[in-house]
Every structure is written in structure tokens, then in C-alpha cells.
Design a protein around this motif. Sequence first.
Motif, PDB file in Angstrom:
ATOM      1  N   GLN A 127     126.533  23.608  40.180  1.00  0.00           N
ATOM      2  CA  GLN A 127     125.847  22.959  39.062  1.00  0.00           C
ATOM      3  C   GLN A 127     124.393  22.616  39.393  1.00  0.00           C
ATOM      4  O   GLN A 127     123.724  21.930  38.610  1.00  0.00           O
ATOM      5  CB  GLN A 127     126.601  21.688  38.663  1.00  0.00           C
ATOM      6  N   THR A 170     133.694  16.476  39.518  1.00  0.00           N
ATOM      7  CA  THR A 170     133.493  16.378  38.069  1.00  0.00           C
ATOM      8  C   THR A 170     133.048  14.969  37.681  1.00  0.00           C
ATOM      9  O   THR A 170     132.135  14.788  36.868  1.00  0.00           O
ATOM     10  CB  THR A 170     134.800  16.730  37.327  1.00  0.00           C
ATOM     11  N   PRO A 206     123.198  28.728  41.554  1.00  0.00           N
ATOM     12  CA  PRO A 206     123.096  27.894  40.355  1.00  0.00           C
ATOM     13  C   PRO A 206     122.082  28.469  39.364  1.00  0.00           C
ATOM     14  O   PRO A 206     121.053  29.036  39.773  1.00  0.00           O
ATOM     15  CB  PRO A 206     122.603  26.545  40.900  1.00  0.00           C
ATOM     16  N   LEU A 208     129.437  14.401  38.727  1.00  0.00           N
ATOM     17  CA  LEU A 208     128.532  15.056  37.772  1.00  0.00           C
ATOM     18  C   LEU A 208     128.344  14.200  36.524  1.00  0.00           C
ATOM     19  O   LEU A 208     127.230  14.049  36.014  1.00  0.00           O
ATOM     20  CB  LEU A 208     129.066  16.444  37.395  1.00  0.00           C
TER      21      LEU A 208
END
Length: 475
Positions: free
Chosen positions: A170, A460, A143, A463
Amino acid sequence: MAGQKMLKFTAVEREMPEKRPPNLRKQDFGEIYAEFATAKAAEQASRCSQCGVPYCQSHCPLHNNIPDWLRLTAEGRLEEAYEISQATNTFPEICGRICPQDRLCEGNCVIEQSGHGTVTIGSVEKYITDTAFEEGWVKPIRPTAERSESVGIIGAGPGGLAAADMLRRQGVQVTVYDRYDRGGGLLTYGIPGFKLEKDVVMKRMAQLEDGGVQFVLNCNVGEDLSFDAIRGKHDAVLIATGVYKTRDLPDSDAEGIVNAIDFLTVSNRQSFGDVVPEFDSGELNAAGKRVVVIGGGDTAMDCVRTSIRQGAESVKCLYRRDRANMPGSQREVQNAEEEGVEFVWLASPDGFEGEPVSGVKVQKMRLGAPDATGRQAPEVIEGADYVEPADLVIKALGFSPEDLPKLWGVDGLEVTRWGTVKAEFGTGATSLEGVYAAGDIVRGASLVVWAIRDGRDTATAILDYLNEAAAVAAE
């Protein structure tokens, strides 16, 4: 120039990678298909028609950009092909091996519909990523910045691992909890090595661990660690347990009648070199036995082909419909027949004889009117019963969800009438704040590729949830 490399389907015949002969491959658990050579992969990729509306892509659950990576493979630009392939698929080397391409991308290929034979998409996909590993193109997870938030993922199967990969990239701190002693879920313990060699899965496990994903294995949630404890440790939780409860038959508890998942898990443990008492005792070992497998899906195919490799005296597969109505891959049926499996179509179990088991009572069936799904419903032919001799009966009737709220002692986790976790379409959000669900525990028993898709989509959404929480905290 690119066009000259493609559209060769009229001049170049469809070819699969070379398949090992049945007499050799049934002696071990190695994968049965050889790797494409570079020139052959390029040649087969060049058959793609580069059609304006790529049905292969639209019928892939991940919507992989198949035409582009086929073109790049045909042009010898393999590293670029890999980059495009892995952009939408966390584990392309696994999907290339075990996806039922005949029902998805390849089955909907335009040139297949026109009678020229589909492009061998799965074999090229496998070749691209295997080459990427060999050449060092598969980059470690590093990351650009670390985040303080953490996510707990329950289940180290394809859905949970796909989410772990995306979240870790991420910078999110990720811990994966799993009941088994190795990660991978059914990829590791449910699918035999002749379809998916275990070092392929272990390479991805090593990549995730090297990238900072923490694994807590041999952990039974609800027993070793409570769900509330996991929730308290993390900013969000993803439930990706899959479905492991075997659909059963009445009065099927005699010695010698076993569940498919137990049989396959023990066989895979044996392949790892583990000491497995249930195998050594013969309880979950087909050697020298008359084996009857009940079911018609891919799990049944895994069981019959595993039994052959373990040295069964005979292997029969009972299925209540005919070959055309079988849910499993036709390619797997063909492989099983080549290896010596006998299929008994239009046959349904109606009880068992012996203790330990000595036979399956079989009712002969015929196909009647279509049921609610459009498939012809099987009907019993009166007076056509008989007994199929058996020393080992394997139930491969599919899987249903465990009762997670009860198993984990969780209040407020809503489930559907089928027992799957109720989750919002597209995000995986459940009835509990900050708790998400993905894969088979939401869909019911389905394909690995759908679990990967769900894991990516839910990562997703998680996040977004973490970002919103961070923004509120910063105000």
C-alpha cells in the motif's frame, strides 16, 4: 465440464507426495517429502468434492479459498490457482509445508469424515506456490504510489513479515527490527530444514527487501535501541516479537540440560554454514549422545528428529500423557518413529542426576479424571520411579512471553495475567496510541498460520489508523 474434473474421491485413492526413506532422510536436513509431479497434483486435487459448505475453508485460520484453487489445479489452470491462493495467504508455500493440516483443513475435509481419505491440501498448496516461483508468477512488491507515513515492526517472524508485506504493497514505508542476524524468526531458526528448507524463507525475505522493506537486524530492542526511539521514528508501531521465554523445570541447570530453542537455533545456524562454537564444542550437539527430550509438542518433535540427524546414540521422548493426548502432530510422531526415535509415554521428569547430567529421574504416570480443558489429567503411579540414562537433556515444554514492559522500559503497555500484550480483538490495538500487537505475543504460543492471519488483520487496522490520521491532518 468442471464437474467432470472433480469429485474423483471414490475412484482415486489419497496419496501424499513420495516420502524419502528413513535411512536416507535422517542423514541430512533436506525436506522429507518430494514435490508432486504436475499430473499427480492435478489428480489429487480432483478428489475434492466441491462441497456446498467447505469445512476445509472454515477451519483454516486464513479462510483460504481451498475448493477453488483445488478445482483450478485439477483443470491445469495453475497460475489462476496461485492468484487465488496468495490472495488470502502471504506465505502459502510455508503453510503448505508446516501447517498441521491434520488438525485444520485436512482434518475437517468432508470426504475424510466419510472415510475416503482427505484431499492432500497442504501438498497441493506447496506445489502451487513452488511452481509459481519457478514460472515467475510471484510478482515483486511494487506499490502504485508511495506514502509518507512509516510503520516500525518489532519482530521479523511470520506475523511481522505478513504485516510488512501488506503495508508495503500500500506504499507505506516499513522498517522491521529483529534481534537475530537473519529475518524469519522461528521460520528461520526454530523450525528444522527437514520441515522447511531455509531457501524457501530466504526467497520471501529477498522479495520483501526488493520491495522496499527495510530490515534492522541484530537489534535488541531495549538494549541497542529503545522502544520509545522506535515509536518516535514511526507513525505506528507493530509488536510482533513472538514468545521466546522457555518454560522451565526446577533444578535443571546442570551441564548437558539445554533449552529447545537454543538447540534448534544452533542446528539451523550450522545448516546455514555459520561458525557455531556451541555446536563445535559439543555443548549443543547430539552426536554420540544418549538424548532425552522432554515434551510432547511440535518443538519436541523438531528436537528429537534433529538429534537423530546429528548422530545421537539414542533418542527418547518423554511425555506425561499418552499418544492420543499428545499436542504435537501425529504425522510428526510417525516420522520420528520411522527415523528411530523411541517414545516413552506416561512419563514425567522428577529431577536429574549427575553434573554434567547423567540421567533423568522419571515418574510413571496414569491418566485420571479430565482436567478443565477436558483432557485426562496425569497422575503419578507411586513406587514406579526409575532413572533414564542421558548425556543431553532437551527441555521442550513450550514458550511463554518475555516481560516486554520491563525489558523495554515501557510505561503504559498493558499485558494480560499471562504476560501477553493486551490487544483489541481483530485490530491488535494496544493500550498505547498508535501501537499494535499481533501473533504469539498476543495469543501465546500458537501456529504460524495464526500469526500470518493476525499480521494481515493488524496491517489492515494500521492502514485504517493512518488513513484517519491523514484525513484529520488534511482538514
